[in-house]
Every structure is written in structure tokens, then in C-alpha cells.
Design a protein around this motif. Structure first.
Motif, PDB file in Angstrom:
ATOM      1  N   GLN A 108       0.832  -1.199   0.000  1.00  0.00           N
ATOM      2  CA  GLN A 108       0.000   0.000   0.000  1.00  0.00           C
ATOM      3  C   GLN A 108       0.871   1.255   0.000  1.00  0.00           C
ATOM      4  N   LYS A 109       1.975   1.197   0.748  1.00  0.00           N
ATOM      5  CA  LYS A 109       2.904   2.332   0.754  1.00  0.00           C
ATOM      6  C   LYS A 109       3.514   2.546  -0.624  1.00  0.00           C
ATOM      7  N   ILE A 110       3.817   1.410  -1.310  1.00  0.00           N
ATOM      8  CA  ILE A 110       4.373   1.528  -2.662  1.00  0.00           C
ATOM      9  C   ILE A 110       3.360   2.189  -3.594  1.00  0.00           C
ATOM     10  N   ASN A 111       2.104   1.789  -3.453  1.00  0.00           N
ATOM     11  CA  ASN A 111       1.056   2.389  -4.290  1.00  0.00           C
ATOM     12  C   ASN A 111       0.880   3.872  -3.968  1.00  0.00           C
ATOM     13  N   VAL A 112       1.021   4.223  -2.672  1.00  0.00           N
ATOM     14  CA  VAL A 112       0.938   5.644  -2.294  1.00  0.00           C
ATOM     15  C   VAL A 112       2.074   6.439  -2.919  1.00  0.00           C
ATOM     16  N   SER A 113       3.283   5.844  -2.936  1.00  0.00           N
ATOM     17  CA  SER A 113       4.438   6.526  -3.550  1.00  0.00           C
ATOM     18  C   SER A 113       4.196   6.759  -5.035  1.00  0.00           C
ATOM     19  N   LEU A 114       3.656   5.747  -5.711  1.00  0.00           N
ATOM     20  CA  LEU A 114       3.358   5.900  -7.134  1.00  0.00           C
ATOM     21  C   LEU A 114       2.286   6.966  -7.354  1.00  0.00           C
ATOM     22  N   SER A 115       1.309   6.998  -6.414  1.00  0.00           N
ATOM     23  CA  SER A 115       0.245   8.008  -6.524  1.00  0.00           C
ATOM     24  C   SER A 115       0.810   9.421  -6.368  1.00  0.00           C
ATOM     25  N   LYS A 116       1.767   9.595  -5.449  1.00  0.00           N
ATOM     26  CA  LYS A 116       2.395  10.928  -5.279  1.00  0.00           C
ATOM     27  C   LYS A 116       3.164  11.325  -6.528  1.00  0.00           C
ATOM     28  N   ALA A 117       3.857  10.357  -7.121  1.00  0.00           N
ATOM     29  CA  ALA A 117       4.611  10.658  -8.353  1.00  0.00           C
ATOM     30  C   ALA A 117       3.654  11.068  -9.474  1.00  0.00           C
ATOM     31  N   GLN A 118       2.484  10.395  -9.520  1.00  0.00           N
ATOM     32  CA  GLN A 118       1.484  10.732 -10.532  1.00  0.00           C
ATOM     33  C   GLN A 118       0.990  12.171 -10.327  1.00  0.00           C
ATOM     34  N   GLN A 119       0.822  12.565  -9.073  1.00  0.00           N
ATOM     35  CA  GLN A 119       0.361  13.938  -8.781  1.00  0.00           C
ATOM     36  C   GLN A 119       1.409  14.970  -9.205  1.00  0.00           C
ATOM     37  N   GLU A 120       2.688  14.639  -9.047  1.00  0.00           N
ATOM     38  CA  GLU A 120       3.752  15.567  -9.490  1.00  0.00           C
ATOM     39  C   GLU A 120       3.702  15.752 -11.007  1.00  0.00           C
ATOM     40  N   LEU A 121       3.446  14.648 -11.750  1.00  0.00           N
ATOM     41  CA  LEU A 121       3.324  14.749 -13.209  1.00  0.00           C
ATOM     42  C   LEU A 121       2.143  15.646 -13.582  1.00  0.00           C
TER      43      LEU A 121
ATOM     44  N   SER B 174      -5.758  12.368 -18.456  1.00  0.00           N
ATOM     45  CA  SER B 174      -5.635  10.910 -18.377  1.00  0.00           C
ATOM     46  C   SER B 174      -4.289  10.518 -17.795  1.00  0.00           C
ATOM     47  N   SER B 175      -4.339   9.591 -16.823  1.00  0.00           N
ATOM     48  CA  SER B 175      -3.117   9.072 -16.192  1.00  0.00           C
ATOM     49  C   SER B 175      -2.877   7.666 -16.695  1.00  0.00           C
ATOM     50  N   LEU B 176      -1.634   7.386 -17.098  1.00  0.00           N
ATOM     51  CA  LEU B 176      -1.279   6.080 -17.633  1.00  0.00           C
ATOM     52  C   LEU B 176      -0.004   5.587 -16.968  1.00  0.00           C
ATOM     53  N   SER B 177       0.112   4.269 -16.858  1.00  0.00           N
ATOM     54  CA  SER B 177       1.363   3.671 -16.363  1.00  0.00           C
ATOM     55  C   SER B 177       1.831   2.676 -17.402  1.00  0.00           C
ATOM     56  N   TRP B 178       3.149   2.690 -17.660  1.00  0.00           N
ATOM     57  CA  TRP B 178       3.718   1.836 -18.696  1.00  0.00           C
ATOM     58  C   TRP B 178       4.684   0.863 -18.036  1.00  0.00           C
ATOM     59  N   ARG B 179       4.320  -0.460 -18.093  1.00  0.00           N
ATOM     60  CA  ARG B 179       5.108  -1.490 -17.410  1.00  0.00           C
ATOM     61  C   ARG B 179       5.840  -2.337 -18.433  1.00  0.00           C
ATOM     62  N   ASP B 180       7.108  -2.554 -18.168  1.00  0.00           N
ATOM     63  CA  ASP B 180       7.927  -3.447 -18.986  1.00  0.00           C
ATOM     64  C   ASP B 180       8.071  -4.759 -18.210  1.00  0.00           C
ATOM     65  N   GLU B 181       7.306  -5.789 -18.613  1.00  0.00           N
ATOM     66  CA  GLU B 181       7.295  -7.050 -17.881  1.00  0.00           C
ATOM     67  C   GLU B 181       8.602  -7.816 -18.039  1.00  0.00           C
ATOM     68  N   ILE B 182       9.339  -7.493 -19.099  1.00  0.00           N
ATOM     69  CA  ILE B 182      10.620  -8.184 -19.312  1.00  0.00           C
ATOM     70  C   ILE B 182      11.681  -7.627 -18.376  1.00  0.00           C
ATOM     71  N   ASP B 183      11.823  -6.281 -18.365  1.00  0.00           N
ATOM     72  CA  ASP B 183      12.839  -5.649 -17.515  1.00  0.00           C
ATOM     73  C   ASP B 183      12.336  -5.335 -16.121  1.00  0.00           C
ATOM     74  N   LYS B 184      11.053  -5.615 -15.883  1.00  0.00           N
ATOM     75  CA  LYS B 184      10.453  -5.343 -14.574  1.00  0.00           C
ATOM     76  C   LYS B 184      10.597  -3.868 -14.210  1.00  0.00           C
ATOM     77  N   THR B 185      10.194  -2.973 -15.139  1.00  0.00           N
ATOM     78  CA  THR B 185      10.284  -1.525 -14.900  1.00  0.00           C
ATOM     79  C   THR B 185       8.903  -0.916 -15.067  1.00  0.00           C
ATOM     80  N   ILE B 186       8.794   0.337 -14.577  1.00  0.00           N
ATOM     81  CA  ILE B 186       7.527   1.061 -14.678  1.00  0.00           C
ATOM     82  C   ILE B 186       7.816   2.526 -15.005  1.00  0.00           C
ATOM     83  N   GLN B 187       6.928   3.147 -15.783  1.00  0.00           N
ATOM     84  CA  GLN B 187       7.039   4.572 -16.125  1.00  0.00           C
ATOM     85  C   GLN B 187       5.634   5.151 -16.095  1.00  0.00           C
TER      86      GLN B 187
END
Length: 554
Positions: A70-83, A164-177
Motif C-alpha cells: 500500500q505504501k508503494i502504491n501511495v508513492s506511485l500516486s504521489k509521483a502521478q500527482q507531481e506529473l 488521463s493518467s497512464l502507467s507503462w510497465r515493462d514485464e521483461i525488464d520489470k520496470t515502470i514509467q
């Protein structure tokens, strides 16, 4: 093997020594059983406590993992707000200056906030951030470089509409943008902000490390969390120390969860000292129970032993008194018993003689009656051509009476010799001795059967049964059917059925339903003795629909 006869002295010793010995054995057994039960309960309680700790630790671990994610999701949510904030800032700049000073603001924000921008118009022409757009194209279309796929990528983004908010996941490299897109107020341009490419694994790993560091272990809590990076063979806080340790393995008995997508074990370990304290508390509790149980058992045993000692002393005194009294009583009783024994022997001799005389009289009554009838018949029909046959029959009856005397004389002698004889022939002889009138028909069926035994006694037994059958039929027309088959002989007469009570007593001595002049109650009793005692067989009588059947099994 003869049974031991216990004297009063033996009984006295048993009553004095057995109770205390029994109490000592019972005390030892009680202590052993009590200790065994308490040890079993102690082990069960420790095992239950251990199982409870495992269950609770699993629950704590599940809650911990859920809270961390949940903390990880909160961190991602804060990053989304900065964008979102950065995009709205560029929209404000565009509203006042259009594209003139927009490039300067983009560069300033990208350097300070680590944010990347993409700007394209409604005709899908890119003005800024083509490299980022191509990276998104690669994620969507699996690295196809054709320009039309880039346009399809921009068309997909624009189709999401404004805000619109989008998240881009690379399942091969295990990354997120992360990204956020919005339209300019005039609707001519799409402005999008992208976060830097972050590793989901690193985000998760950093959050767990931060969580462990920010929540130091508490000894009262009794457990601590740790993580193991099996991709790099590293562990963090594995020994309740907030640092990394190289090449530390995870024990299979530990409680942990495998986050396969991040190649991490997240685990929980009970504090050994806290666990040991709980076990020691249970052990101390049951040690106290053991001491208390031992005290209670010892106290009860002591009281019982004291009571047993008093009882033993009382028994000893009473037996000594009774022994003195019994000695004189026994002497008197011995003298009385000797006199009674002599009297009983004399009475038994007289009774045996009476039984023997009664038995002979019973067996002679029928033959004498037959001889009397024959003599009277001779007197009335003294013709020369019939005299010899009647004389032969009279001799046959007299010979039978003589043989009866011999049989009774040898009846109880152990030196009698058995010899094989034909059952059917013996029955025929008994039938020939029995005199029946024309109203009774006797039939004999079956095979010749040879058996070892006493022919005359067997013949006497059969004659007794036939004589009773004759008396049962009386003057009425009737039949006596005899069947010999496989050591089994049945003799059925068509006389009336007898009462069940009479049937049960039929073979008892001196039991008869006839008058004193006609019966003594010896005949069927003798038959039972001959068949069961002398010939080791079996005899019984049963009621049938038209009479009674005697069954002999040899």
C-alpha cells in the motif's frame, strides 16, 4: 493340578501384608501416571503455543506485506500527482505565450524535477519528446520501428482524452514509467509528462528496507521482519540486525512469502529469547503442578498406610482370638463328623441296595406278567402241537430274567468288556421279548449298524422305551416306528403328547406318572444312564403331532 487350600494363617498374612504392598505399588503407579499426564499436557501446550506463534507470525507477515505494498502504491500516486502538477504548469505557460517560451520551461522542469515531456498536436506531429514516444511505441508494439506504429501510439494516447493518467510497465525488464496527458485550452496540442523509468523490483526492495529500518524490532513484540534477495544472494535484517549480509540462506522452517516477480523472500522470525521465555513459563507452570501433585499423592498414601497399619494390627489380634476359639470347636466338629460319616456310609449302602432291588423288580415285572399269560394260555389251549412253541417262549422270558440279574450285578463294574454288536439285531431281540397285543404295530427300518458297546444293556434300554410306548398307546390302535440311520435311532409311538413339565422330568429317577403298582420311575432313568454314561451317547424325547419320539445318538 490341585488348588492351594489357604489356612487362616495364610489369610491373616494376606490381610496384614497385601494392603500396604498394594498401596506402595499404587502410589508409585499414581506418581508415574501423574507425571506422564502432566508431561504430555506440557508438551501439548508448548506445541500449541508454537503452532499459535506460527499462525500469528503468518498473519503478521501477511499484514506487513499488504501495508508495504500500500505504501508503494501511495508513492506511485504521489509521483502521478507531481506529473499532473507539471502538465498543468505548462498548460498555463501555453495559455499566455503559446509555444514561444514553452521550450525554456520544459527544460527547466525536466532538469529540476526529473520529469520528461512529450508534446504533439492533433495531427500527431511531435514537437518535443520523440525519444520517449518511441520508447512507449516499443512497449506497445514490441519494438516495431515503422513510423505508422509511432502514429498509432500517439493516436492511442490522444484517444484517452484530456486529464488521463497512464502507467507503462515493462514485464521483461520489470520496470515502470508513469505518465499524465492533458489538452491545451484551445485543443490544438497534447501535453504529456513522464516519470523516469523506475525498476519495480528496486521500488519494492527499497520500500521493504525503508519499512524495516523505520520500524525497529521490539523485544516485547517477539518477532522481526527480514528480506532475502535471492537474485543477488543478499539478505537484510536476517539476524535481527538492520544491515545487509552476503550469501545468507533461508531456513525451510522459517515463515516467509516468495515474491517471485521481484525475486525476494519476505519473512518473519520469532525472537528466540521471547519464544524461550514463553516455553520456560509453561515448563515452570507444570513443574509446580508436579510438585503439588506429588505432595497430594504422598499425603494420601501416608494416611492410607497409617490406616492400613491400624487395620492390620486389629486383624492380627482378632485372628489370634479366633484361632484359640476355633481349635476347640474344630476338635468337637471332627468327632461329630466322624460319627456322621459312619452313619452316611451305612445309609448309602442301604439306599444302593434298595435301588438295586427296585430296579430288578421293575425289570422282572413285565417278563413275569408275560410268563403268567403264557401259562394261562397253555392251560386253556393244551394241545400237543402248540405246547412246544409256548414252552420255548416261556424259556425265552426266563432266560431274559436270568440275564437281567447278571446285567444288574455287573452294571457298575469297571471291568465290563465292550464288544461290537449289530444295533438292528439288538432292537429285534428287545421287540421279541416285549409282548404286544394286536392293536399295536411295530415297524423297524434302517440299515445294519455295528458299534462297540454293551449289547444286553443297550437291549434293556430299548426295551424300557418300547415298554413305555406300549403303555402310552394302551388299548387303542397305535404304531411304534423305529428307524436306524447313521448312529441315530428314533423311536416314535402314536400315543398322546405329554405335558412339557413331564417331558423335562421324564429321565429323572423315581419320577413316574403311573400308579405305584405299575411304575417305579426307574426304567427311563436306567435307559439314560446306559445310553449317556455307559455308551457315551445322548438321549432326549420330543413331542410330535401324533405322539412322542425318543431320539438316541450313539
Amino acid at each position: 493340578m490341585s488348588k492351594k487350600i489357604y489356612t487362616l494363617s495364610d489369610i491373616e498374612k494376606i490381610l496384614i501384608y497385601v494392603p500396604p504392598i498394594f498401596l506402595i505399588i499404587l502410589t508409585i503407579l499414581s506418581v508415574f501416571v501423574t507425571y506422564a499426564v502432566l508431561d504430555y499436557r506440557k508438551d501439548s501446550k508448548i506445541a500449541l503455543m508454537t503452532q499459535k506463534e506460527i499462525f500469528l507470525n503468518q498473519k503478521y507477515l501477511d499484514n506487513y506485506i499488504e501495508e508495504t505494498h500500500q505504501k508503494i502504491n501511495v508513492s506511485l500516486s504521489k509521483a502521478q500527482q507531481e506529473l499532473q502538477k507539471s502538465v498543468h504548469l505548462l498548460k498555463g505557460v501555453y495559455s499566455t505565450t503559446r509555444l514561444k517560451s514553452l521550450a525554456l520551461h520544459i527544460k527547466d522542469i525536466e532538469e529540476k524535477e526529473n520529469i520528461l515531456f512529450v508534446i504533439f498536436d492533433k495531427d500527431l506531429k511531435i514537437y518535443h519528446g520523440e525519444k520517449i514516444a518511441k520508447n512507449i511505441q516499443r512497449l506497445i508494439f514490441n519494438q516495431k520501428p515503422d513510423k505508422k506504429y509511432l502514429e498509432l501510439t500517439l493516436l492511442y494516447i490522444s484517444s484517452q482524452g484530456a486529464d488521463s493518467s497512464l502507467s507503462w510497465r515493462d514485464e521483461i525488464d520489470k520496470t515502470i514509467q508513469l505518465s499524465y496527458f492533458d489538452k491545451t485550452p484551445d485543443g490544438e496540442f497534447f501535453i504529456g509528462a513522464f516519470s523516469l523509468v523506475d525498476s519495480l523490483r528496486n521500488l519494492t526492495l527499497d520500500e521493504y528496507v525503508r519499512s524495516i529500518v523505520n520500524t525497529p524490532s521490539n523485544t516485547k513484540r517477539g518477532y522481526y521482519f527480514w528480506l532475502y534477495d535471492y537474485a543477488k544472494k543478499n539478505s537484510f535484517n536476517i539476524n535481527n540486525r538492520e544491515n545487509w549480509e552476503i550469501a545468507t540462506t533461508v531456513k525451510p522452517t522459517n515463515t516467509y512469502r516468495n515474491l517471485i516477480q521481484y525475486q525476494l523472500y519476505i519473512g518473519i522470525t520469532a525472537d528466540p529469547k521471547a519464544l524461550k521465555d514463553k516455553q520456560n513459563k509453561i515448563i515452570t507452570e507444570f513443574d509446580t503442578k508436579k510438585r503439588f501433585a506429588l505432595f497430594i499423592i504422598s499425603l494420601i498414601s501416608f494416611l492410607l498406610l497409617a490406616s492400613t497399619a491400624l487395620f492390620s494390627n486389629f486383624i492380627k489380634n482378632r485372628f489370634q482370638t479366633y484361632n484359640n476359639q476355633l481349635e476347640s470347636i474344630v476338635e468337637e466338629e471332627i468327632k461329630k463328623n466322624e460319627q456322621k460319616q459312619k452313619l452316611l456310609i451305612q445309609q448309602n449302602r442301604l439306599a444302593a441296595m434298595g435301588e438295586m432291588i427296585g430296579a430288578i423288580a421293575h425289570q422282572w415285572r413285565q417278563p413275569l406278567n408275560n410268563i403268567s399269560l403264557i401259562i394261562h394260555f397253555i392251560k386253556d389251549n393244551i394241545k400237543e402241537n402248540t405246547f412246544d412253541s409256548f414252552l420255548a417262549r416261556a424259556k425265552e422270558q426266563i432266560n431274559y430274567m436270568s440275564q437281567t440279574i447278571d446285567d444288574f450285578r455287573d452294571f457298575h463294574k469297571p471291568s465290563k468288556n465292550s464288544e461290537p454288536f449289530d444295533i438292528q439285531e439288538a432292537i429285534k431281540s428287545a421287540i421279541s421279548i416285549l409282548h404286544v397285543s394286536n392293536n399295536i404295530t411295530i415297524s423297524l427300518k434302517g440299515t445294519h449298524l455295528y458299534i462297540d458297546g454293551y449289547k444286553n444293556e443297550f437291549q434293556q434300554a430299548i426295551l424300557n422305551i418300547l415298554s413305555n410306548a406300549k403303555d402310552a398307546i394302551g388299548k387303542n390302535d397305535g404304531t411304534i416306528d423305529i428307524i436306524v440311520a447313521d448312529k441315530k435311532i428314533t423311536i416314535h409311538n402314536s400315543g398322546e403328547e405329554v405335558d412339557k413339565k413331564i417331558l423335562e422330568k421324564m429321565f429323572e429317577p423315581y419320577f413316574t406318572t403311573k400308579s405305584d403298582k405299575k411304575g417305579t420311575g426307574i426304567g427311563l432313568y436306567m435307559t439314560k444312564v446306559i445310553i449317556e454314561d455307559n455308551m457315551k451317547g445322548e438321549i432326549y424325547a420330543t413331542n410330535e403331532e401324533d405322539g412322542i419320539t425318543f431320539t438316541i445318538i450313539l
